[in-house]
Design a protein around this motif. Structure first.
Motif, PDB file in Angstrom:
ATOM      1  N   ASN A 126      55.388  54.323  59.264  1.00  0.00           N
ATOM      2  CA  ASN A 126      54.360  55.352  59.291  1.00  0.00           C
ATOM      3  C   ASN A 126      54.576  56.483  58.292  1.00  0.00           C
ATOM      4  O   ASN A 126      53.619  57.207  57.983  1.00  0.00           O
ATOM      5  N   TYR A 127      55.783  56.661  57.795  1.00  0.00           N
ATOM      6  CA  TYR A 127      56.045  57.814  56.933  1.00  0.00           C
ATOM      7  C   TYR A 127      56.609  57.457  55.563  1.00  0.00           C
ATOM      8  O   TYR A 127      56.786  58.326  54.728  1.00  0.00           O
ATOM      9  N   PHE A 128      56.866  56.180  55.314  1.00  0.00           N
ATOM     10  CA  PHE A 128      57.430  55.776  54.030  1.00  0.00           C
ATOM     11  C   PHE A 128      56.532  56.199  52.868  1.00  0.00           C
ATOM     12  O   PHE A 128      56.993  56.793  51.909  1.00  0.00           O
ATOM     13  N   ASP A 129      55.245  55.890  52.942  1.00  0.00           N
ATOM     14  CA  ASP A 129      54.320  56.201  51.854  1.00  0.00           C
ATOM     15  C   ASP A 129      54.166  57.697  51.623  1.00  0.00           C
ATOM     16  O   ASP A 129      53.833  58.131  50.529  1.00  0.00           O
ATOM     17  N   ARG A 130      54.388  58.479  52.638  1.00  0.00           N
ATOM     18  CA  ARG A 130      54.241  59.932  52.516  1.00  0.00           C
ATOM     19  C   ARG A 130      55.454  60.583  51.860  1.00  0.00           C
ATOM     20  O   ARG A 130      55.406  61.739  51.480  1.00  0.00           O
ATOM     21  N   GLY A 131      56.568  59.867  51.809  1.00  0.00           N
ATOM     22  CA  GLY A 131      57.745  60.382  51.144  1.00  0.00           C
ATOM     23  C   GLY A 131      58.652  61.230  52.000  1.00  0.00           C
ATOM     24  O   GLY A 131      59.765  61.523  51.622  1.00  0.00           O
ATOM     25  N   SER A 132      58.190  61.660  53.171  1.00  0.00           N
ATOM     26  CA  SER A 132      59.051  62.429  54.056  1.00  0.00           C
ATOM     27  C   SER A 132      58.549  62.300  55.482  1.00  0.00           C
ATOM     28  O   SER A 132      57.408  61.938  55.731  1.00  0.00           O
ATOM     29  N   CYS A 133      59.413  62.628  56.374  1.00  0.00           N
ATOM     30  CA  CYS A 133      59.122  62.533  57.797  1.00  0.00           C
ATOM     31  C   CYS A 133      58.770  63.920  58.333  1.00  0.00           C
ATOM     32  O   CYS A 133      59.271  64.916  57.828  1.00  0.00           O
ATOM     33  N   PRO A 134      57.914  63.990  59.356  1.00  0.00           N
ATOM     34  CA  PRO A 134      57.607  65.305  59.922  1.00  0.00           C
ATOM     35  C   PRO A 134      58.822  65.891  60.635  1.00  0.00           C
ATOM     36  O   PRO A 134      59.813  65.193  60.879  1.00  0.00           O
ATOM     37  N   ASP A 135      58.735  67.158  61.000  1.00  0.00           N
ATOM     38  CA  ASP A 135      59.833  67.801  61.720  1.00  0.00           C
ATOM     39  C   ASP A 135      60.037  67.106  63.069  1.00  0.00           C
ATOM     40  O   ASP A 135      59.191  66.356  63.535  1.00  0.00           O
ATOM     41  N   SER A 136      61.171  67.367  63.694  1.00  0.00           N
ATOM     42  CA  SER A 136      61.547  66.682  64.940  1.00  0.00           C
ATOM     43  C   SER A 136      60.528  66.873  66.054  1.00  0.00           C
ATOM     44  O   SER A 136      60.212  65.927  66.781  1.00  0.00           O
ATOM     45  N   ALA A 137      60.000  68.078  66.204  1.00  0.00           N
ATOM     46  CA  ALA A 137      59.037  68.345  67.280  1.00  0.00           C
ATOM     47  C   ALA A 137      57.763  67.529  67.087  1.00  0.00           C
ATOM     48  O   ALA A 137      57.256  66.911  68.030  1.00  0.00           O
ATOM     49  N   THR A 138      57.248  67.492  65.860  1.00  0.00           N
ATOM     50  CA  THR A 138      56.034  66.725  65.570  1.00  0.00           C
ATOM     51  C   THR A 138      56.298  65.241  65.754  1.00  0.00           C
ATOM     52  O   THR A 138      55.491  64.522  66.361  1.00  0.00           O
TER      53      THR A 138
END
Length: 161
Positions: free
Chosen positions: A20-32
């Motif tokens: 779900n986050y590979f294409d975006r280049g980064s992962c959301p913060d832990s809470a999100t």
């Protein structure tokens, strides 16, 4: 000690995150991320276990390894307990990654540490591929098409010699 079921969920969470986050280049913060994983149906314990594992991956604790290990051309011998957790196919894949220049000996040791901390009934090769992809993604090294090509060739046993 975590049960096999919890470890399977942790593995699934890590796959979910990568997909779900590979294409975006980064992962959301832990809470999100926790909120999104909860909505996706994962339990709090499994989410915490996966986030802790991922946090450990990002810290890259190298203090208990010699500083010269990254430049070493050392050969790795596995202990019997490591051989129980990482099968022949997994060990062969790690060796291939090293020989292809994707991993240096320090990265190999960190990879083995991460794989050993993942329990469950998925194959060691699947775990290794996931850890390598996540680690390279975190280090922003998946932008190099040569690295991706080597990973895909290495992950296809018909192309290995």
């Amino acid at each position: 000690m975590h049960t096999v079921k919890e470890s399977i969920y942790m593995y699934e969470i890590l796959i979910y995150e990568f997909e779900n986050y590979f294409d975006r280049g980064s992962c959301p913060d832990s809470a999100t991320l926790t909120h999104k994983l909860t909505i996706a149906g994962f339990g709090e314990d499994e989410i915490n276990q996966a986030l802790n594992w991922l946090s450990d991956l990002t810290t890259r604790d190298t203090d208990h390894y010699p500083a010269t290990l990254a430049q070493s051309d050392s050969l790795r011998w596995y202990t019997p307990s490591e051989m129980e957790m990482i099968d022949n196919e997994g060990r062969g894949f790690i060796l291939f990654l090293e020989q292809a220049g994707i991993l240096n000996p320090l990265q190999r040791e960190l990879l083995i540490d991460r794989v050993l901390k993942m329990n469950g009934n998925s194959s060691s090769l699947e775990k290794i591929k996931l850890v390598v992809l996540l680690d390279l993604w975190i280090q922003n090294q998946l932008t190099d098409p040569n690295v991706l090509e080597k990973l895909f060739i290495a992950s296809n046993p018909r192309h290995r010699h």
